[in-house]
Scaffold this motif. Structure first.
Motif, PDB file in Angstrom:
ATOM      1  N   LYS A  54     -12.351 -66.313 123.146  1.00 28.21           N
ATOM      2  CA  LYS A  54     -11.433 -66.255 124.290  1.00 28.21           C
ATOM      3  C   LYS A  54     -12.011 -65.394 125.410  1.00 28.21           C
ATOM      4  CE  LYS A  54      -6.589 -65.387 125.486  1.00 28.21           C
ATOM      5  NZ  LYS A  54      -6.453 -66.729 126.109  1.00 28.21           N
ATOM      6  N   GLU A  55     -12.696 -64.339 125.027  1.00 31.24           N
ATOM      7  CA  GLU A  55     -13.296 -63.434 126.008  1.00 31.24           C
ATOM      8  C   GLU A  55     -14.245 -64.181 126.951  1.00 31.24           C
ATOM      9  OE1 GLU A  55     -15.575 -59.124 125.922  1.00 31.24           O
ATOM     10  OE2 GLU A  55     -16.114 -60.624 124.415  1.00 31.24           O
ATOM     11  N   ASN A  56     -14.900 -65.228 126.432  1.00 34.08           N
ATOM     12  CA  ASN A  56     -15.872 -65.969 127.226  1.00 34.08           C
ATOM     13  C   ASN A  56     -15.282 -67.174 127.955  1.00 34.08           C
ATOM     14  OD1 ASN A  56     -18.873 -64.959 126.823  1.00 34.08           O
ATOM     15  ND2 ASN A  56     -17.774 -64.599 124.912  1.00 34.08           N
ATOM     16  N   ASP A  57     -13.956 -67.327 127.897  1.00 35.56           N
ATOM     17  CA  ASP A  57     -13.317 -68.414 128.647  1.00 35.56           C
ATOM     18  C   ASP A  57     -13.567 -68.273 130.142  1.00 35.56           C
ATOM     19  OD1 ASP A  57     -12.358 -69.522 126.331  1.00 35.56           O
ATOM     20  OD2 ASP A  57     -10.286 -68.835 126.598  1.00 35.56           O
ATOM     21  N   ILE A  58     -13.582 -67.043 130.636  1.00 33.71           N
ATOM     22  CA  ILE A  58     -13.808 -66.826 132.065  1.00 33.71           C
ATOM     23  C   ILE A  58     -15.196 -67.314 132.476  1.00 33.71           C
ATOM     24  CG2 ILE A  58     -14.604 -64.436 131.701  1.00 33.71           C
ATOM     25  CD1 ILE A  58     -13.353 -63.736 134.402  1.00 33.71           C
ATOM     26  N   LEU A  59     -16.179 -67.091 131.614  1.00 31.63           N
ATOM     27  CA  LEU A  59     -17.535 -67.575 131.870  1.00 31.63           C
ATOM     28  C   LEU A  59     -17.579 -69.095 131.799  1.00 31.63           C
ATOM     29  CD1 LEU A  59     -20.576 -67.250 132.266  1.00 31.63           C
ATOM     30  CD2 LEU A  59     -20.773 -66.778 129.801  1.00 31.63           C
ATOM     31  N   ASN A  60     -16.933 -69.658 130.775  1.00 31.28           N
ATOM     32  CA  ASN A  60     -16.895 -71.103 130.626  1.00 31.28           C
ATOM     33  C   ASN A  60     -16.270 -71.777 131.850  1.00 31.28           C
ATOM     34  OD1 ASN A  60     -17.023 -73.614 128.913  1.00 31.28           O
ATOM     35  ND2 ASN A  60     -14.814 -73.488 129.161  1.00 31.28           N
ATOM     36  N   ASN A  61     -15.164 -71.229 132.318  1.00 30.22           N
ATOM     37  CA  ASN A  61     -14.480 -71.814 133.474  1.00 30.22           C
ATOM     38  C   ASN A  61     -15.346 -71.765 134.725  1.00 30.22           C
ATOM     39  OD1 ASN A  61     -12.277 -72.280 131.834  1.00 30.22           O
ATOM     40  ND2 ASN A  61     -11.193 -70.427 132.467  1.00 30.22           N
ATOM     41  N   PHE A  62     -16.037 -70.660 134.900  1.00 27.53           N
ATOM     42  CA  PHE A  62     -16.926 -70.542 136.063  1.00 27.53           C
ATOM     43  C   PHE A  62     -18.059 -71.560 135.992  1.00 27.53           C
ATOM     44  CE2 PHE A  62     -20.919 -68.912 137.776  1.00 27.53           C
ATOM     45  CZ  PHE A  62     -20.585 -68.830 139.123  1.00 27.53           C
ATOM     46  N   LEU A  63     -18.685 -71.674 134.827  1.00 22.66           N
ATOM     47  CA  LEU A  63     -19.812 -72.593 134.660  1.00 22.66           C
ATOM     48  C   LEU A  63     -19.392 -74.047 134.882  1.00 22.66           C
ATOM     49  CD1 LEU A  63     -21.485 -70.965 131.523  1.00 22.66           C
ATOM     50  CD2 LEU A  63     -22.306 -70.855 133.879  1.00 22.66           C
ATOM     51  N   LEU A  64     -18.239 -74.412 134.334  1.00 23.78           N
ATOM     52  CA  LEU A  64     -17.748 -75.776 134.518  1.00 23.78           C
ATOM     53  C   LEU A  64     -17.414 -76.055 135.987  1.00 23.78           C
ATOM     54  CD1 LEU A  64     -15.467 -76.224 131.365  1.00 23.78           C
ATOM     55  CD2 LEU A  64     -17.818 -77.034 131.715  1.00 23.78           C
ATOM     56  N   LYS A  65     -16.877 -75.057 136.657  1.00 26.82           N
ATOM     57  CA  LYS A  65     -16.570 -75.196 138.082  1.00 26.82           C
ATOM     58  C   LYS A  65     -17.832 -75.456 138.891  1.00 26.82           C
ATOM     59  CE  LYS A  65     -14.249 -72.788 141.900  1.00 26.82           C
ATOM     60  NZ  LYS A  65     -13.531 -71.538 142.293  1.00 26.82           N
ATOM     61  N   LYS A  66     -18.943 -74.876 138.437  1.00 28.96           N
ATOM     62  CA  LYS A  66     -20.228 -75.049 139.114  1.00 28.96           C
ATOM     63  C   LYS A  66     -21.002 -76.260 138.591  1.00 28.96           C
ATOM     64  CE  LYS A  66     -20.257 -71.518 141.933  1.00 28.96           C
ATOM     65  NZ  LYS A  66     -20.506 -71.634 143.381  1.00 28.96           N
ATOM     66  N   ASN A  67     -20.378 -77.022 137.700  1.00 30.42           N
ATOM     67  CA  ASN A  67     -20.980 -78.240 137.126  1.00 30.42           C
ATOM     68  C   ASN A  67     -22.203 -77.970 136.247  1.00 30.42           C
ATOM     69  OD1 ASN A  67     -19.121 -80.114 138.312  1.00 30.42           O
ATOM     70  ND2 ASN A  67     -20.162 -79.811 140.276  1.00 30.42           N
ATOM     71  N   PHE A  68     -22.240 -76.795 135.635  1.00 29.96           N
ATOM     72  CA  PHE A  68     -23.281 -76.526 134.649  1.00 29.96           C
ATOM     73  C   PHE A  68     -22.926 -77.217 133.342  1.00 29.96           C
ATOM     74  CE2 PHE A  68     -23.942 -72.533 137.175  1.00 29.96           C
ATOM     75  CZ  PHE A  68     -25.253 -72.785 137.535  1.00 29.96           C
ATOM     76  N   LYS A  69     -23.926 -77.611 132.584  1.00 30.93           N
ATOM     77  CA  LYS A  69     -23.690 -78.120 131.242  1.00 30.93           C
ATOM     78  C   LYS A  69     -23.533 -76.928 130.301  1.00 30.93           C
ATOM     79  CE  LYS A  69     -26.050 -82.507 131.953  1.00 30.93           C
ATOM     80  NZ  LYS A  69     -27.143 -83.407 131.533  1.00 30.93           N
ATOM     81  N   VAL A  70     -22.470 -76.941 129.514  1.00 28.63           N
ATOM     82  CA  VAL A  70     -22.127 -75.801 128.672  1.00 28.63           C
ATOM     83  C   VAL A  70     -22.005 -76.248 127.217  1.00 28.63           C
ATOM     84  CG1 VAL A  70     -20.436 -73.985 128.226  1.00 28.63           C
ATOM     85  CG2 VAL A  70     -20.876 -74.724 130.585  1.00 28.63           C
ATOM     86  N   PHE A  71     -22.537 -75.421 126.332  1.00 30.75           N
ATOM     87  CA  PHE A  71     -22.290 -75.601 124.906  1.00 30.75           C
ATOM     88  C   PHE A  71     -21.663 -74.317 124.390  1.00 30.75           C
ATOM     89  CE2 PHE A  71     -23.142 -75.047 120.438  1.00 30.75           C
ATOM     90  CZ  PHE A  71     -22.792 -76.281 119.919  1.00 30.75           C
ATOM     91  N   ARG A  72     -20.557 -74.443 123.654  1.00 25.45           N
ATOM     92  CA  ARG A  72     -19.898 -73.279 123.091  1.00 25.45           C
ATOM     93  C   ARG A  72     -20.037 -73.283 121.567  1.00 25.45           C
ATOM     94  NH1 ARG A  72     -14.425 -71.586 126.111  1.00 25.45           N
ATOM     95  NH2 ARG A  72     -15.201 -69.581 125.303  1.00 25.45           N
ATOM     96  N   GLY A  73     -20.429 -72.131 121.032  1.00 29.16           N
ATOM     97  CA  GLY A  73     -20.622 -72.019 119.599  1.00 29.16           C
ATOM     98  C   GLY A  73     -20.415 -70.598 119.132  1.00 29.16           C
ATOM     99  N   SER A  74     -20.908 -70.303 117.945  1.00 29.21           N
ATOM    100  CA  SER A  74     -20.694 -69.011 117.315  1.00 29.21           C
ATOM    101  C   SER A  74     -21.198 -67.863 118.186  1.00 29.21           C
ATOM    102  CB  SER A  74     -21.407 -68.959 115.959  1.00 29.21           C
ATOM    103  OG  SER A  74     -21.368 -67.662 115.415  1.00 29.21           O
ATOM    104  N   GLU A  75     -20.406 -66.787 118.242  1.00 32.45           N
ATOM    105  CA  GLU A  75     -20.842 -65.605 118.989  1.00 32.45           C
ATOM    106  C   GLU A  75     -21.908 -64.838 118.228  1.00 32.45           C
ATOM    107  OE1 GLU A  75     -18.907 -62.029 121.579  1.00 32.45           O
ATOM    108  OE2 GLU A  75     -17.869 -62.550 119.718  1.00 32.45           O
ATOM    109  N   LYS A  76     -21.738 -64.682 116.929  1.00 34.88           N
ATOM    110  CA  LYS A  76     -22.661 -63.876 116.129  1.00 34.88           C
ATOM    111  C   LYS A  76     -23.870 -64.672 115.656  1.00 34.88           C
ATOM    112  CE  LYS A  76     -19.977 -60.261 116.318  1.00 34.88           C
ATOM    113  NZ  LYS A  76     -20.357 -59.075 117.132  1.00 34.88           N
TER     114      LYS A  76
END
Length: 238
Positions: A54-76
């Motif tokens: 959840k902490e990285n949702d802000i980063l995800n939202n920014f990246l998607l807004k900029k049309n970057f390709k994003v992959f989300r997975g394990s933090e550790k």
């Protein structure tokens, strides 16, 4: 052969929280890294691999807004995050870059990709020689090496840092590049707030130019030492 650059990023750095979303001249650090790499002649695609917390949702939202390709997975388990990202985007060759390296640029990546294919090896690192400045580091590997590491790595350090298992178990396939002089004490990395002050000063020095080569920084280092005084005493994490 599809070559993908996977940029490892997160907002939860213990030493400098949210550092990749800091701005220099109206561009966030993660944008700067992408812009300095996107002119590569050999990279077919870019993916930002971030934690699925959840902490990285802000980063995800920014990246998607900029049309970057994003992959989300394990933090550790960053090794797993890298492998699954490479698999999803059908990479055959993976360039690993971390988001604490704002001075990485397409030229050094392209020069090393040419070495990688010319020598017909499966692993390349410019980090192991400890001759490039801190913050000018990356690695290249093929999907098979990443797959073997993903399936077999057990040590927490091998899981958290992606490449240690590969370096240890694929020595015969490893290329270690070395810079012409030892610059390992030159600090161009983003770990602490003091690093950000130095990095911002350097970008302002070159402004509005953003695609300057990292070696151009070395030319001004001796003449304008004040640019580098803020983070001079920062201790690199081992």
């Amino acid at each position: 052969m599809k070559t993908i650059c996977i940029i490892q990023a997160r907002v939860g750095s213990s030493r400098f929280k949210g550092k990749i979303l800091r701005e220099i001249n109206n561009k966030k650090i993660i944008e700067i890294i992408y812009e300095r790499l996107k002119k590569s002649k050999f990279i077919n695609d870019f993916v930002i691999a971030i934690p699925d917390t959840k902490e990285n949702d802000i980063l995800n939202n920014f990246l998607l807004k900029k049309n970057f390709k994003v992959f989300r997975g394990s933090e550790k388990n960053v090794l797993e995050r890298y492998y699954l990202a490479a698999k999803m985007f059908k990479a055959k060759v993976i360039i690993r870059v971390t988001s604490d390296c704002p001075f990485i640029n397409h030229k050094i990546i392209d020069d090393h990709i040419k070495i990688y294919f010319r020598k017909k090896k499966t692993i390349l690192s410019n980090y192991l020689s400890k001759s490039y400045p801190l913050g000018i580091s990356f690695s290249i590997c093929d999907l098979n090496s990443l797959r073997v590491a993903y399936k077999n790595a057990k040590d927490p350090k091998e899981i958290e840092h992606v490449m240690p298992y590969i370096y240890k178990n694929f020595k015969s396939s490893l290329i270690k590049t070395r810079y012409k002089s030892n610059l390992n004490r030159v600090r161009l990395t983003l770990d602490y707030p003091a690093d950000f002050i130095t990095i911002r000063k350097i970008f302002n020095k070159f402004s509005p130019k953003i695609l300057f080569d990292w070696e151009e920084i070395l030319k001004i280092q001796k003449k304008e030492k004040s640019l580098f005084k803020d983070n001079f005493n920062c201790v690199q994490k081992k």
